[in-house]
Design a protein around this motif. Structure first.
Motif, PDB file in Angstrom:
ATOM      1  N   HIS A   1     -14.161  24.422 -14.971  1.00  0.00           N
ATOM      2  CA  HIS A   1     -14.026  25.751 -15.574  1.00  0.00           C
ATOM      3  C   HIS A   1     -15.381  26.124 -16.185  1.00  0.00           C
ATOM      4  O   HIS A   1     -15.570  26.020 -17.396  1.00  0.00           O
ATOM      5  CB  HIS A   1     -12.932  25.750 -16.645  1.00  0.00           C
ATOM      6  N   PRO A   2     -16.325  26.568 -15.330  1.00  0.00           N
ATOM      7  CA  PRO A   2     -17.665  26.875 -15.836  1.00  0.00           C
ATOM      8  C   PRO A   2     -17.687  28.156 -16.670  1.00  0.00           C
ATOM      9  O   PRO A   2     -16.885  29.064 -16.466  1.00  0.00           O
ATOM     10  CB  PRO A   2     -18.492  27.037 -14.568  1.00  0.00           C
ATOM     11  N   THR A   3     -18.647  28.189 -17.575  1.00  0.00           N
ATOM     12  CA  THR A   3     -18.875  29.403 -18.361  1.00  0.00           C
ATOM     13  C   THR A   3     -19.570  30.413 -17.452  1.00  0.00           C
ATOM     14  O   THR A   3     -19.993  30.092 -16.340  1.00  0.00           O
ATOM     15  CB  THR A   3     -19.784  29.105 -19.566  1.00  0.00           C
ATOM     16  N   GLU A   4     -19.736  31.635 -17.929  1.00  0.00           N
ATOM     17  CA  GLU A   4     -20.412  32.664 -17.132  1.00  0.00           C
ATOM     18  C   GLU A   4     -21.856  32.258 -16.822  1.00  0.00           C
ATOM     19  O   GLU A   4     -22.346  32.472 -15.714  1.00  0.00           O
ATOM     20  CB  GLU A   4     -20.382  34.017 -17.848  1.00  0.00           C
ATOM     21  N   LYS A   5     -22.534  31.657 -17.788  1.00  0.00           N
ATOM     22  CA  LYS A   5     -23.908  31.210 -17.588  1.00  0.00           C
ATOM     23  C   LYS A   5     -23.956  30.115 -16.517  1.00  0.00           C
ATOM     24  O   LYS A   5     -24.840  30.115 -15.661  1.00  0.00           O
ATOM     25  CB  LYS A   5     -24.475  30.681 -18.910  1.00  0.00           C
ATOM     26  N   GLN A   6     -23.005  29.194 -16.551  1.00  0.00           N
ATOM     27  CA  GLN A   6     -22.943  28.129 -15.555  1.00  0.00           C
ATOM     28  C   GLN A   6     -22.609  28.686 -14.168  1.00  0.00           C
ATOM     29  O   GLN A   6     -23.172  28.238 -13.160  1.00  0.00           O
ATOM     30  CB  GLN A   6     -21.919  27.072 -15.965  1.00  0.00           C
ATOM     31  N   LYS A   7     -21.707  29.668 -14.121  1.00  0.00           N
ATOM     32  CA  LYS A   7     -21.373  30.303 -12.836  1.00  0.00           C
ATOM     33  C   LYS A   7     -22.608  30.947 -12.222  1.00  0.00           C
ATOM     34  O   LYS A   7     -22.843  30.843 -11.015  1.00  0.00           O
ATOM     35  CB  LYS A   7     -20.285  31.367 -13.024  1.00  0.00           C
ATOM     36  N   HIS A   8     -23.395  31.618 -13.070  1.00  0.00           N
ATOM     37  CA  HIS A   8     -24.610  32.262 -12.596  1.00  0.00           C
ATOM     38  C   HIS A   8     -25.568  31.214 -12.020  1.00  0.00           C
ATOM     39  O   HIS A   8     -26.143  31.405 -10.940  1.00  0.00           O
ATOM     40  CB  HIS A   8     -25.280  33.033 -13.732  1.00  0.00           C
TER      41      HIS A   8
END
Length: 86
Positions: free
Chosen positions: A13-20
């Motif tokens: 469940h990545p954060t938005e920063k990790q998804k980017h």
């Protein structure tokens, strides 16, 4: 003897920063792969031989990037990917 294979399912469940960062890394992988395929096609048409992964890495660092500075932003990620692929 019966051999049993085990597998594990993992969910992240990545954060938005990790998804980017994940999407950027995948994009760099795709770009490097497509560049390698395109360059090998050209070399094969001309010389009927292929460029190795190590030769591609050297070519990319010493010829392609200096001539195409707009692609230097992905150099850090590309260097990591190229070293893993070799």
């Amino acid at each position: 003897m019966i051999r049993v294979l085990k597998s594990y399912k993992t969910e992240i469940h990545p954060t938005e920063k990790q998804k980017h960062k994940i999407n950027r890394t995948i994009g760099v992988c795709r770009f490097i792969y497509n560049l390698y395929i395109a360059e090998n096609k050209e070399i094969y048409k001309a010389e009927k031989s292929f460029m190795s992964g190590m030769d591609f890495s050297k070519w990319r660092s010493n010829e392609f990037l200096p001539e195409n500075p707009e692609y230097c932003g992905s150099e850090k990620s590309a260097a990591k990917l190229s070293s893993r692929a070799s």
